[in-house]
Scaffold this active site. Structure first.
Site, PDB file in Angstrom:
ATOM      1  CG  HIS A 354      -1.970  -0.987   1.241  1.00 33.82           C
ATOM      2  ND1 HIS A 354      -3.240  -0.767   0.755  1.00 33.82           N
ATOM      3  CD2 HIS A 354      -1.957  -2.263   1.665  1.00 33.82           C
ATOM      4  CE1 HIS A 354      -3.961  -1.868   0.905  1.00 33.82           C
ATOM      5  NE2 HIS A 354      -3.198  -2.795   1.458  1.00 33.82           N
ATOM      6  CE  LYS A 542      -5.972  14.089   0.458  1.00 28.76           C
ATOM      7  NZ  LYS A 542      -6.165  12.846  -0.286  1.00 28.76           N
ATOM      8  NE  ARG A 543      -3.267  10.128  10.149  1.00 28.86           N
ATOM      9  CZ  ARG A 543      -2.765   9.145  10.889  1.00 28.86           C
ATOM     10  NH1 ARG A 543      -3.357   7.963  10.904  1.00 28.86           N
ATOM     11  NH2 ARG A 543      -1.696   9.330  11.639  1.00 28.86           N
ATOM     12  CE  LYS A 548      -2.090  10.826   3.204  1.00 30.76           C
ATOM     13  NZ  LYS A 548      -2.811  10.002   2.220  1.00 30.76           N
ATOM     14  CB  THR A 650      -9.906   5.165  -0.899  1.00 27.45           C
ATOM     15  OG1 THR A 650      -9.325   5.458   0.382  1.00 27.45           O
ATOM     16  CG2 THR A 650      -9.295   3.898  -1.442  1.00 27.45           C
ATOM     17  CE  LYS A 654     -13.621   6.324   1.183  1.00 23.01           C
ATOM     18  NZ  LYS A 654     -12.632   6.292   2.271  1.00 23.01           N
TER      19      LYS A 654
HETATM   20  C1  26W Z   1       4.319   0.725   9.870  1.00 21.16           C
HETATM   21  C2  26W Z   1       3.650   2.023   9.791  1.00 21.16           C
HETATM   22  C3  26W Z   1       2.651   2.040   8.696  1.00 21.16           C
HETATM   23  C4  26W Z   1       1.311   2.154   9.011  1.00 21.16           C
HETATM   24  C5  26W Z   1       0.374   2.167   7.999  1.00 21.16           C
HETATM   25  C6  26W Z   1       3.046   1.930   7.396  1.00 21.16           C
HETATM   26  C7  26W Z   1       2.111   1.932   6.404  1.00 21.16           C
HETATM   27  C8  26W Z   1       0.782   2.044   6.695  1.00 21.16           C
HETATM   28  C9  26W Z   1      -0.265   2.026   5.614  1.00 21.16           C
HETATM   29  C10 26W Z   1       0.088   1.002   4.582  1.00 21.16           C
HETATM   30  C11 26W Z   1      -0.422   3.374   5.029  1.00 21.16           C
HETATM   31  C12 26W Z   1      -1.650   3.474   4.217  1.00 21.16           C
HETATM   32  O1  26W Z   1      -2.762   3.501   4.728  1.00 21.16           O
HETATM   33  N1  26W Z   1      -1.488   3.553   2.911  1.00 21.16           N
HETATM   34  C13 26W Z   1      -2.593   3.945   2.071  1.00 21.16           C
HETATM   35  O2  26W Z   1      -3.285   2.797   1.631  1.00 21.16           O
HETATM   36  C14 26W Z   1      -4.445   3.186   0.914  1.00 21.16           C
HETATM   37  C15 26W Z   1      -5.221   1.925   0.595  1.00 21.16           C
HETATM   38  O3  26W Z   1      -4.552   1.173  -0.353  1.00 21.16           O
HETATM   39  C16 26W Z   1      -4.065   3.965  -0.328  1.00 21.16           C
HETATM   40  O4  26W Z   1      -5.239   4.385  -0.971  1.00 21.16           O
HETATM   41  C17 26W Z   1      -3.223   5.173   0.043  1.00 21.16           C
HETATM   42  O5  26W Z   1      -2.767   5.824  -1.119  1.00 21.16           O
HETATM   43  C18 26W Z   1      -2.060   4.743   0.901  1.00 21.16           C
HETATM   44  O6  26W Z   1      -1.348   5.866   1.379  1.00 21.16           O
END
Ligand code: 26W
Length: 813
Positions: A354, A542-543, A548, A650, A654
């Site tokens: 992701h 968003k975050r 971003k 995503t 929406k």
């Molecule tokens: C280990 C710390 C950590 C925590 C969460 C690393 C990575 C994450 C997630 C993978 C981050 C995340 O939510 N990524 C998002 O995933 C969405 C669903 O696929 C995408 O639409 C976003 O672009 C992406 O940033």
């Protein structure tokens, strides 16, 4: 169909049996809990029928393993899916209860950070809607994602005690608890020529499952989300096992065990590397796999065909220990040989990546890993040995290549490498993201396993993000093209025929204005700020993260404000810029971004010289429920990440589904949105991913040049530190220096002028009401491609090989 009278009776009976008092004495929370129990009874029958059907069939099932499930509220969604909403609302009204008021009491299930967690929730929704046998597996965090408060413009975090009043949807399954083992050592023994690996002196933790039903849309399917809670085993929490009188240590032990499922880590795209997080990962993965294996063994004697009946999907690398854990069970407990176990394991596991941000790629120090999980470490070590041997044959002598791909290297366990080696499928979440994985981030793995790589562009569930959140638009769509779009989102395309229909345009416009009025009232009520419902609602939720680029948005707002001050007659349509999002508590720059937005908002919102043409709002505590109010009210969707950085996004989908026009970079799924709606119905700006990657590789960008060349840009940058904003002189110096002294890592300055141009274009386009509404209709009509139903049918077909299982109707209802 059941009648209103019958529903009333069910409700009253349930109330009495649960609360033992007269309905007149009910508190709102009593009413909420009662309705939850009534709905659960409807669900239970279908749930049992679904479980029976799955037990009887001999086809494959999928388990979606995820550290996060961001479900939001379930009551309204469940009523809609069960086709009970109208009857329920009417029945309750006759009892003097407002359905929406009691729905508001439900806490959001906020067991996720953002995109990844919400995607998992949309996927569960689609699995059930498509009658697919697919379940979720995760952690039942006692505290979900923190609640955000804004105090003096700064983010403050409060605990999210979402289980305070209990959870009406979950069922604790104490009889299905399993043991998970941490620490200790592994003793080798030899019996009958076999080496046995005996894990001893470990700390046992009891994993207790809580099941939540995932209801299909107007079918009889009810799948299961199984979330695990960490408890002490009674026998291990026997106080006598601690020295008599060692009460404090006993309590400490209990506290440490329970801490495993205590709180969701608020990390998004950034690894903090706490050992408790690794514990969480192994905890739920081990519990999940044990329970799947146990279920499998009820029907099969041997596990040799396990991968033909079970698919386990890992949502990013967080659950990647599923690979060595399944190996452990097959080898140590089922006495299988390595090769057969490996074939079954890799045949079972598939993996989604992701993010390509390097700081988000998980790696754990080997010593920590080995101490916590000694037997799992041995297996990972063996996987690594065998893999490196293969690499050596393929690339003899190329140590750099081998080191860059090894699972164990430089003192770390590289989780993405383990995922790539131990799975049968690796997918990215949008076309461009998958291409970047193949050509850059995982190119070595792509060379070795080209057949594993595939793309699955993300999607969102139209049940929540249109039907539930935008009932008026949903009704209009159903009245116009019939209700089939809820089962087949591609049908939304039929709306293209109405793009030029002026009566339809008027209704679309009217609904947008209605939704904007609702958000206006919400903002007035909550923040005592008046915004103009006829202004352009331009929204970025968003975050908060540097990539971003919320700050790019802020710099443009400051520039617009400067231009208005210079020329009060400037021809612009009034704008309301709305922000929302949480910063990771330890992410200083993201928190400063929130302070900056709030500071700029305070300056602009009170300035009467600009005659209310500009307003800036930061909405506190952005979560799923707030999103449901925001997306339907948006005119403009801000999707402005540095190209190449946003894997998919995503939120962009929406907004689109609710008729907003995207202003965005050619990043993530924005590219596919553009392909769907055509370039006339989206506003694109900025560097492309290729250009960004080229700068990173070859250099050639100097932020100071832009600062000196572009007077408008210089002005806003200087305003960050020259006293223009009512804060201490150094408050925003970090942001300023990031741009100029650290050469603007995210190309904010580089994209500034084309972003300003893009906003000018938005302003021009909005002047032509008819054209704007047409664009909006195009966006809604082409949003079907981004239904998670489509995404999930592709996962089901290409990766999992699972098939729909129609569930017979239970004659009781
Ligand atoms: C280990 C710390 C950590 C925590 C969460 C690393 C990575 C994450 C997630 C993978 C981050 C995340 O939510 N990524 C998002 O995933 C969405 C669903 O696929 C995408 O639409 C976003 O672009 C992406 O940033």
């Amino acid at each position: 169909m059941i009648t209103k009278e019958y529903f009333k009776k069910l409700y009253l009976d349930k109330f009495q049996s649960m609360h033992g008092k007269e309905i007149a004495e009910a508190t709102p929370m009593d009413q909420y809990l009662t309705l939850g129990a009534v709905i659960r009874d409807f669900i239970s029958r279908k749930w049992i029928a679904s479980n029976n059907a799955y037990a009887k069939m001999d086809d494959k099932e999928t388990y979606y393993f995820s550290l996060e499930f961001l479900l939001g509220k379930l009551m309204d969604a469940n009523l809609l899916k069960l086709h009970l909403k109208e009857i329920c609302a009417e029945a309750l009204t006759e009892l003097g209860i407002q359905l929406d008021q009691i729905e508001a009491l439900e806490p959001d299930a906020g067991l996720g950070n953002g995109g990844l967690g919400r995607l998992a929730a949309c996927f569960l929704d689609s699995l059930a809607a498509l009658q697919l046998p697919g379940h979720g597996c995760g952690i039942r965090y006692k505290y979900g994602f923190f609640e955000q408060k804004i105090v003096d413009g700064y983010q403050v975090e409060l605990p999210d005690n979402w289980l305070k009043y209990g959870n009406v949807w979950e069922i604790r399954k104490a009889d299905k608890a399993v043991e998970v083992r941490f620490g200790g050592n592994v003793r080798l023994d030899r019996v009958d020529g076999r080496t046995l690996f005996i894990h001893e002196n470990f700390d046992p933790v009891l994993a207790v499952p809580y099941d939540t039903p995932i209801v299909g849309y107007r079918n009889n399917t009810v799948n299961t989300l199984r979330l695990w809670s960490a408890e002490t085993t009674m026998k291990d929490f026997d106080f006598s096992t601690f020295n008599r009188g060692d009460y404090l240590n006993a309590v400490k032990y209990k506290y440490e065990v329970e801490s495993i499922s205590q709180v969701l880590y608020p990390d998004d795209n950034h690894l903090e590397g706490r050992v408790l997080r690794l514990k969480q990962q192994y905890f739920f993965v081990s519990a999940g796999i044990q329970s799947i294996v146990r279920r499998y063994k009820k029907r099969h004697i041997h596990l040799r065909d396990f991968h033909k009946k079970v698919a386990i999907h890992i949502n990013d690398t967080h659950p990647v220990l599923a690979i060595p854990e399944l190996m452990r069970i097959l080898i140590d407990e089922e006495e299988m040989g390595w090769d057969e176990a490996w074939e079954i394991t890799t045949g079972t596991i598939s993996y989604t990546n992701h993010t390509i941000l390097p700081e988000a790629l998980e790696k754990w120090p080997i010593d920590i890993f080995q101490t916590l999980l000694p037997r799992i470490y041995m297996i990972v070590h063996e996987i690594n040995e065998r893999f490196c041997r293969q690499l050596w044959e393929k690339y003899p002598g190329d140590w750099n290549k081998i080191r860059s791909m090894a699972i164990l290297s430089d003192g770390y366990v590289h989780m993405a490498h383990l995922a790539a080696v131990g799975s049968n499928s690796i997918n990215g979440v949008a076309k461009i993201h998958t291409e970047i994985l193949k050509s850059q981030v995982m190119s070595n793995f792509y060379d070795s396993y080209p057949h594993k790589f595939n793309n699955k562009t993300n999607g969102i569930t139209p049940r929540r993000w249109l039907l539930k959140s935008n009932p008026q638009l949903s009704r209009l769509i159903s009245d116009t093209i019939g209700p089939d779009w809820l089962y087949d989102s591609r049908k939304l395309q039929l709306l293209v025929d109405y793009v030029r229909d002026s009566a339809f345009q008027d209704r679309i416009h009217g609904i947008k204005q209605h939704n904007k009025a609702l958000l206006t009232a919400f903002i007035k009520d909550k923040y005592q700020i008046s915004i103009d419902p006829d202004s352009i609602f331009d929204i970025q939720v968003k975050r908060i993260h540097a990539y971003k680029r919320q700050i790019l948005n802020v710099l443009h707002i400051m520039d617009l404000y400067n231009r208005l001050l210079e020329n009060p007659n400037l021809e612009i349509h009034p704008r309301t810029f709305i922000f929302g999002g949480k910063a990771a508590p330890s992410y200083y720059m993201a928190k400063q971004t929130i302070k900056l937005i709030n500071t700029v908002a305070a300056v602009i919102n009170q300035d009467t010289r600009i005659h209310g043409k500009l307003k800036v709002i930061f909405l506190e505590n952005y979560n799923v429920s707030l999103g449901e109010k925001i997306f339907p009210a948006a005119d403009v969707s801000e999707q402005i990440s540095t190209a190449s950085k946003e894997a998919s996004g995503t939120g962009n989908m929406k907004f689109m589904m609710n008729g907003a026009i995207t202003i965005g970079t050619l990043d993530g799924a924005n590219i596919e949105i553009k392909e769907e709606v055509g370039e006339d119905n989206i506003v694109i700006f900025g560097l492309t991913a290729d250009q960004v990657l080229k700068y990173y590789q070859e250099g050639g960008y100097n932020a100071w040049d832009l600062y000196h060349e572009d007077g408008r840009l210089k002005m806003v940058l200087d305003q960050l530190i020259n006293g223009f904003l009512p804060v201490g002189p150094d408050e925003f110096r970090g942001i300023y220096e990031g741009f100029l002294y650290h050469n603007d890592e995210y190309f904010v300055l580089k994209d500034f002028s084309s972003y300003v141009e893009a906003h000018n274009k938005i302003n021009r386009l909005y002047q032509d009401k008819e054209k704007w509404v047409q664009m909006s209709i195009h966006n809604i009509a082409h949003s079907g491609k981004f239904s998670s139903d489509k995404t999930i049918s592709e996962y089901a077909r290409d990766i999992w090989n699972i098939h729909p299982v129609p569930i017979p109707n239970n004659p009781l209802f």
